[in-house]
Write a protein that holds these residues in place. Structure first.
Motif, PDB file in Angstrom:
ATOM      1  N   LEU A 134      -2.399  12.407  -3.828  1.00 58.66           N
ATOM      2  CA  LEU A 134      -3.651  11.713  -4.094  1.00 58.66           C
ATOM      3  C   LEU A 134      -3.570  10.836  -5.341  1.00 58.66           C
ATOM      4  CD1 LEU A 134      -6.188  14.531  -3.160  1.00 58.66           C
ATOM      5  CD2 LEU A 134      -5.261  12.695  -1.727  1.00 58.66           C
ATOM      6  N   ARG A 135      -2.793  11.261  -6.327  1.00 56.77           N
ATOM      7  CA  ARG A 135      -2.608  10.413  -7.512  1.00 56.77           C
ATOM      8  C   ARG A 135      -1.990   9.070  -7.123  1.00 56.77           C
ATOM      9  NH1 ARG A 135      -0.484  14.721 -11.946  1.00 56.77           N
ATOM     10  NH2 ARG A 135       1.026  15.100 -10.307  1.00 56.77           N
ATOM     11  N   VAL A 136      -0.999   9.125  -6.231  1.00 58.24           N
ATOM     12  CA  VAL A 136      -0.332   7.891  -5.809  1.00 58.24           C
ATOM     13  C   VAL A 136      -1.269   7.057  -4.943  1.00 58.24           C
ATOM     14  CG1 VAL A 136       1.657   6.915  -4.617  1.00 58.24           C
ATOM     15  CG2 VAL A 136       1.906   9.036  -5.923  1.00 58.24           C
ATOM     16  N   PHE A 137      -2.004   7.703  -4.049  1.00 55.25           N
ATOM     17  CA  PHE A 137      -2.890   6.957  -3.158  1.00 55.25           C
ATOM     18  C   PHE A 137      -4.061   6.334  -3.918  1.00 55.25           C
ATOM     19  CE2 PHE A 137      -1.507   9.369   0.923  1.00 55.25           C
ATOM     20  CZ  PHE A 137      -0.323   8.640   0.933  1.00 55.25           C
ATOM     21  N   LYS A 138      -4.457   6.966  -5.010  1.00 60.92           N
ATOM     22  CA  LYS A 138      -5.429   6.315  -5.897  1.00 60.92           C
ATOM     23  C   LYS A 138      -4.801   5.066  -6.507  1.00 60.92           C
ATOM     24  CE  LYS A 138      -8.024   6.982 -10.206  1.00 60.92           C
ATOM     25  NZ  LYS A 138      -8.283   7.894 -11.349  1.00 60.92           N
ATOM     26  N   GLU A 139      -3.551   5.178  -6.930  1.00 65.00           N
ATOM     27  CA  GLU A 139      -2.833   4.062  -7.548  1.00 65.00           C
ATOM     28  C   GLU A 139      -2.760   2.855  -6.614  1.00 65.00           C
ATOM     29  OE1 GLU A 139      -0.207   2.049 -10.325  1.00 65.00           O
ATOM     30  OE2 GLU A 139      -1.439   3.834 -10.587  1.00 65.00           O
ATOM     31  N   ILE A 140      -2.549   3.097  -5.311  1.00 64.90           N
ATOM     32  CA  ILE A 140      -2.413   1.965  -4.380  1.00 64.90           C
ATOM     33  C   ILE A 140      -3.731   1.584  -3.719  1.00 64.90           C
ATOM     34  CG2 ILE A 140       0.029   2.455  -3.961  1.00 64.90           C
ATOM     35  CD1 ILE A 140      -0.737   3.619  -1.256  1.00 64.90           C
ATOM     36  N   GLY A 141      -4.811   2.298  -4.065  1.00 65.89           N
ATOM     37  CA  GLY A 141      -6.139   1.858  -3.657  1.00 65.89           C
ATOM     38  C   GLY A 141      -6.576   2.234  -2.262  1.00 65.89           C
ATOM     39  N   ILE A 142      -6.197   3.428  -1.784  1.00 66.03           N
ATOM     40  CA  ILE A 142      -6.630   3.819  -0.436  1.00 66.03           C
ATOM     41  C   ILE A 142      -7.479   5.091  -0.428  1.00 66.03           C
ATOM     42  CG2 ILE A 142      -4.653   2.681   0.656  1.00 66.03           C
ATOM     43  CD1 ILE A 142      -3.460   5.498   1.125  1.00 66.03           C
ATOM     44  N   MET A 182      -5.971  12.917   9.829  1.00 62.46           N
ATOM     45  CA  MET A 182      -5.050  12.768  10.943  1.00 62.46           C
ATOM     46  C   MET A 182      -3.862  11.909  10.510  1.00 62.46           C
ATOM     47  SD  MET A 182      -5.845  14.407  13.726  1.00 62.46           S
ATOM     48  CE  MET A 182      -4.908  13.539  14.984  1.00 62.46           C
ATOM     49  N   ARG A 183      -2.675  12.302  10.918  1.00 63.55           N
ATOM     50  CA  ARG A 183      -1.482  11.513  10.561  1.00 63.55           C
ATOM     51  C   ARG A 183      -1.590  10.082  11.083  1.00 63.55           C
ATOM     52  NH1 ARG A 183       3.226  14.440   8.935  1.00 63.55           N
ATOM     53  NH2 ARG A 183       2.776  16.660   8.730  1.00 63.55           N
ATOM     54  N   THR A 184      -2.152   9.928  12.274  1.00 55.91           N
ATOM     55  CA  THR A 184      -2.282   8.587  12.833  1.00 55.91           C
ATOM     56  C   THR A 184      -3.204   7.719  11.987  1.00 55.91           C
ATOM     57  OG1 THR A 184      -3.968   9.504  14.315  1.00 55.91           O
ATOM     58  CG2 THR A 184      -1.751   9.226  15.215  1.00 55.91           C
ATOM     59  N   LYS A 185      -4.295   8.292  11.480  1.00 59.12           N
ATOM     60  CA  LYS A 185      -5.230   7.534  10.645  1.00 59.12           C
ATOM     61  C   LYS A 185      -4.582   7.168   9.308  1.00 59.12           C
ATOM     62  CE  LYS A 185      -8.722   6.225  11.189  1.00 59.12           C
ATOM     63  NZ  LYS A 185      -9.182   4.824  11.490  1.00 59.12           N
ATOM     64  N   LEU A 186      -3.843   8.100   8.698  1.00 59.37           N
ATOM     65  CA  LEU A 186      -3.151   7.808   7.447  1.00 59.37           C
ATOM     66  C   LEU A 186      -2.152   6.669   7.647  1.00 59.37           C
ATOM     67  CD1 LEU A 186      -2.364   8.299   4.504  1.00 59.37           C
ATOM     68  CD2 LEU A 186      -0.891  10.172   5.284  1.00 59.37           C
ATOM     69  N   ALA A 187      -1.396   6.704   8.734  1.00 57.41           N
ATOM     70  CA  ALA A 187      -0.432   5.635   9.000  1.00 57.41           C
ATOM     71  C   ALA A 187      -1.139   4.294   9.175  1.00 57.41           C
ATOM     72  CB  ALA A 187       0.382   5.971  10.250  1.00 57.41           C
ATOM     73  N   GLU A 188      -2.288   4.314   9.822  1.00 58.13           N
ATOM     74  CA  GLU A 188      -3.068   3.086  10.018  1.00 58.13           C
ATOM     75  C   GLU A 188      -3.544   2.528   8.676  1.00 58.13           C
ATOM     76  OE1 GLU A 188      -7.521   2.284  11.687  1.00 58.13           O
ATOM     77  OE2 GLU A 188      -6.200   3.482  12.978  1.00 58.13           O
ATOM     78  N   ILE A 189      -4.018   3.401   7.787  1.00 60.22           N
ATOM     79  CA  ILE A 189      -4.495   2.970   6.468  1.00 60.22           C
ATOM     80  C   ILE A 189      -3.348   2.365   5.656  1.00 60.22           C
ATOM     81  CG2 ILE A 189      -5.398   3.805   4.260  1.00 60.22           C
ATOM     82  CD1 ILE A 189      -7.004   5.902   5.918  1.00 60.22           C
ATOM     83  N   LEU A 190      -2.195   3.027   5.674  1.00 62.07           N
ATOM     84  CA  LEU A 190      -1.039   2.515   4.933  1.00 62.07           C
ATOM     85  C   LEU A 190      -0.545   1.191   5.528  1.00 62.07           C
ATOM     86  CD1 LEU A 190       0.907   5.856   4.391  1.00 62.07           C
ATOM     87  CD2 LEU A 190      -0.139   4.468   2.599  1.00 62.07           C
ATOM     88  N   ALA A 191      -0.537   1.096   6.849  1.00 56.01           N
ATOM     89  CA  ALA A 191      -0.075  -0.140   7.497  1.00 56.01           C
ATOM     90  C   ALA A 191      -0.989  -1.312   7.132  1.00 56.01           C
ATOM     91  CB  ALA A 191      -0.020   0.050   9.012  1.00 56.01           C
ATOM     92  N   ASP A 192      -2.299  -1.076   7.085  1.00 53.07           N
ATOM     93  CA  ASP A 192      -3.224  -2.143   6.691  1.00 53.07           C
ATOM     94  C   ASP A 192      -2.986  -2.566   5.244  1.00 53.07           C
ATOM     95  OD1 ASP A 192      -4.433  -2.203   9.157  1.00 53.07           O
ATOM     96  OD2 ASP A 192      -6.130  -0.947   8.585  1.00 53.07           O
ATOM     97  N   LYS A 193      -2.714  -1.587   4.378  1.00 51.73           N
ATOM     98  CA  LYS A 193      -2.456  -1.912   2.967  1.00 51.73           C
ATOM     99  C   LYS A 193      -1.159  -2.716   2.829  1.00 51.73           C
ATOM    100  CE  LYS A 193      -4.581  -0.980  -0.071  1.00 51.73           C
ATOM    101  NZ  LYS A 193      -5.547  -1.721  -0.931  1.00 51.73           N
ATOM    102  N   MET A 194      -0.142  -2.429   3.641  1.00 54.77           N
ATOM    103  CA  MET A 194       1.107  -3.195   3.572  1.00 54.77           C
ATOM    104  C   MET A 194       0.877  -4.668   3.867  1.00 54.77           C
ATOM    105  SD  MET A 194       4.289  -0.946   5.038  1.00 54.77           S
ATOM    106  CE  MET A 194       3.686  -0.863   6.721  1.00 54.77           C
TER     107      MET A 194
END
Length: 379
Positions: free
Chosen positions: A53-61, A106-118
């Motif tokens: 969560l510290r890292v995901f805060k850093e990247i804004g998700i 859900m792993r699928t939702k996390l992957a979707e969030i990261l893919a959008d951020k990329m």
């Protein structure tokens, strides 16, 4: 880092996508190479603790995660029949008190969030692609792809998981992962808990992590003799049998199985193994992160978290004014002890389960582990 312009990341899992975002933020050209046809993972839910969560805060998700996931602040432990035993706090990272102790999603939702951020950082995703060969020179890495195409990169990051092709190219004598004589079952079920919750039976434990407002994912660890997968036609019957000793809300899940509302397609089972690469985590301009170097069992629910933390540390070192060799060595120096804690303590918790050690002993080790992982990363 002067002279750093173009990076290849092999592996489109959580660690690989996080590394791509962090390096894209440094205005580097990033190619993310994934052998599958999409970035959608196989799996049920995933538990994200302080390091993640510290890292995901850093990247804004974090806002997206809390919107779609389920937050919690403890691991609550009960007997098989639902008698409360203890509450183990899941500590937010120190200086991160605005974060929850944990989030399930859900792993699928996390992957979707990261893919959008990329996409915000113009990461170039190459699907259905593998590496045929890597040739290192003093200045770069020449890569030949499975389709015959060639390209040149300043560095290559192997984030391609437990069976890492890149690790095996660097260390062909790697002995592989060690089987623990446990298997883990996972399935998404209706939500009935507020916190991450574990029930201790005579032979197994089963747990539930909130992953949305209406769902949680159920997991339990099973003692098995052989490192084998289970035939699909046996999954529902075995799952119902394993859950038969539990009371409370769990019989309602067994009912869903008998009614055909939970099918074999919904159940994920895999034998558990682990490894910790003791050699250097890089050779020249190629470096490894995540499960490629430290694969943990799920007993602390922090394998993904420590992989994401590794991506952050590596990106920080790449951003500094130092040589590539210094950056890669410092990445391992800062990350090794925390990754090893997750691997070793997760394996120890599994042994406690197999040996029927007291629940209090397991709870204490979990608490100590979460306290250590809440501390700041070393400089």
């Amino acid at each position: 880092m002067k002279g750093m312009n173009k990076v290849a990341i092999v592996g489109g899992g959580i660690a690989g996508m996080t590394a791509a975002i962090l390096l894209g933020r440094q205005n580097l050209t990033v190619d993310l190479i994934e052998e599958k046809s999409s970035l959608t993972p196989i799996g049920a839910g995933i538990t994200l603790s302080a390091p993640t969560l510290r890292v995901f805060k850093e990247i804004g998700i974090m806002d997206e995660l809390e919107k779609y996931g389920g937050r919690f602040d403890s691991v609550d432990q009960y007997t098989a029949q639902g008698e409360f035993l203890r509450r183990i706090p899941m500590f937010p990272g120190i200086a991160s008190n605005d974060l929850p102790g944990g989030v399930g999603v859900m792993r699928t939702k996390l992957a979707e969030i990261l893919a959008d951020k990329m996409k915000e950082y113009n990461v170039n995703v190459l699907l259905n692609t593998t590496i045929e060969s890597l040739e290192q020179t003093a200045e770069n890495v020449d890569v030949t792809f499975s389709d015959g195409r060639k390209d040149t990169y300043d560095i290559v990051i192997g984030a391609d998981g437990v069976r890492s092709q890149i690790r095996n190219l660097l260390y062909p004598n790697f002995q592989g992962s060690t089987f623990t004589h446990q298997g883990v079952w996972r399935v998404v079920v209706p939500r009935f808990v507020d916190q991450c919750t574990i029930f201790f039976g005579n032979e197994i434990k089963t747990g539930f992590t909130p992953i949305s407002k209406t769902e949680c994912y159920m997991f339990f660890n099973d003692h098995i003799e052989k490192e084998e997968y289970i035939a699909e036609e046996r999954l529902t019957g075995l799952l119902a049998d394993h859950l038969s000793e539990f009371g409370g809300e769990i019989p309602s899940i067994v009912k869903l199985i008998h009614e055909g509302k939970i099918t074999a397609k919904d159940i994920i089972f895999r034998p558990l193994s682990y490894h910790m690469l003791e050699e250097e985590w890089h050779k020249n301009r190629i470096v490894l992160i995540g499960d490629a170097v430290h694969a943990a069992t799920p007993h602390l629910a922090t394998g993904a978290g420590i992989a994401v933390e590794g991506a952050l540390i590596l990106s920080q070192e790449i951003e500094k004014e130092q040589t590539i060799e210094e950056a890669f060595k410092n990445y391992r120096r800062r990350h090794y002890a925390r990754a090893k804690l997750v691997v070793d303590n997760s394996v120890q918790l599994g042994q406690y389960e197999i040996n029927h050690e007291p629940d209090e002993k397991r709870g204490l080790l979990m608490k100590e582990s979460y306290e250590q992982l809440s501390k700041p990363i070393s400089a």
